[in-house]
Design an enzyme around this catalytic site. Sequence first.
Site, short mmCIF file in Angstrom:
data_model
loop_
_atom_site.label_atom_id
_atom_site.label_comp_id
_atom_site.label_asym_id
_atom_site.label_seq_id
_atom_site.Cartn_x
_atom_site.Cartn_y
_atom_site.Cartn_z
N GLU A 1 0.83 -1.20 0.00
CA GLU A 1 0.00 0.00 0.00
C GLU A 1 0.87 1.26 0.00
O GLU A 1 1.79 1.38 0.81
CB GLU A 1 -0.90 0.04 1.23
N CYS A 2 0.60 2.17 -0.87
CA CYS A 2 1.15 3.52 -0.91
C CYS A 2 2.68 3.53 -0.86
O CYS A 2 3.33 3.35 -1.88
CB CYS A 2 0.55 4.36 0.22
#
Length: 481
Positions: free
Chosen positions: A345-346
């Site tokens: 994620e991210c």
Amino acid sequence: MNKHPRLIIAALKGGSGKTILSIGIARLWKKQGLKVTAFKKGPDYIDAGWLACASGNPCYNLDPFLIGKEHLLSSFIGHSAGSDISVIEGNRGIFDGMDEEGTYSTAELSKFLKAPAILIIDCNKATRTIAALVNGVKDFDRDLELKGVILNQIAGNRHESVIRRSIEKYSDIPVLGAIPRLDKEIFPERHMGLTPFHEHPEVESAIEGASGIVSKYVDSGMLLVIAREAGDLENVQGSGFRVQDSGRVTDITSSFTPRLSPLRIGVIRDSAFQFYYEENLEELKRHSADIIEISALNEKELPDLDALYIGGGFPETHAIALAGNTGFKNSLKAAIEKSLPVYAECGGLMYLGEALLLEGRTYPMAGIFPLTFSLEKRPQAHGYSVVEVIGGNPYFRNGTLLRGHEFHYSRALDFAGDKEGFSYAFRIKRGRGLHNGMDGICYKNVLATYTHLHALGAREWVEGMLKCASEYKKCRMNNEQ
């Protein structure tokens, strides 16, 4: 006294002092021998990390949009069970939500949890007007249980006296404290909010400083009385969760139980990758997964795993160290080529790219995706997101809708989803995503996305992680026989 003493710290706007007050209260009550559980309203990681340090216990997120109200309430009941007091830090202004109705606002959370609200107000360059603001909050929503105000940024005795007398004359809301302007900023900020506690040079000193401020300038005894007078919370009917005697939340809706256990799920958790919801890790553990914490900064190779989870964080502030750890990057890339399931994620997405471009310099990353990421001066996405699963991927069924959030200053300069061997899993229904309305880039058993998911609101994520890990372990066991 009810079983769940609690209060919620709210403000008229962001930057008014909610976090310092919440941290200070949590640490002060801990020092007084109380077991404190802290909660953060909204999709926040950094404040939650500080609150966990202050209370000495994990901090949990309460987000009606990400989790849903019934699961949110049962999560609060379960995680606060056995605590002497729960401190909930709100976010933004007390009535700020997703629309003109204030949907998912701190005020709505306060009413839903029957949590008395304490309003901290930035009094900089104002006196009698503060009384009007207090009355405005009280009259705007009469169902809100506003139990007190704390004045912040007080310039001196006269400033405090005029504001106190004005509130006493025009309002029946008590003033429970007055915090002066501080000579020194004990919680410095940067582009995504407070500096994370992992990178603060004097964590304990900062927390103790906040505790000292609350002890000196706030009536913490009255706050405790108010918290203990909070209304009883009824048991939730129809929720997918139940609360065990231990107080732990148990998901009874999950349709997947791994056949091979324990599963070894690695989590890259260091000062570069620090954004994880505690509930996400709890759910994996509850399904017989062993969580193996790993540092991409210090370790030279990936340990033996059945799956890997890379959360968000600040790879940009650790670009030199990440780029220089070639042994770990090569080990990760080799494992991915052998089909190790990886969910990122991210910040994890950025790390799996080809490189980071920072101030004209290029720092090589893991090289899984032929993407270069650039850090910009302004946010590239900030807010809640909704994605629809539309592409083949190992984690989610097509047609699934997932609620999440985005907050990043980076953007991709190249788009591997347009190249052979790579694909997109998500179509953006709300939010920004990675490129051209798409997010969730895939390669082999890797899915990397800008969208952050919360396990209590995205049960499919938990099932997907466990399914991929179990299948990968089974395949390896068969190959070894």
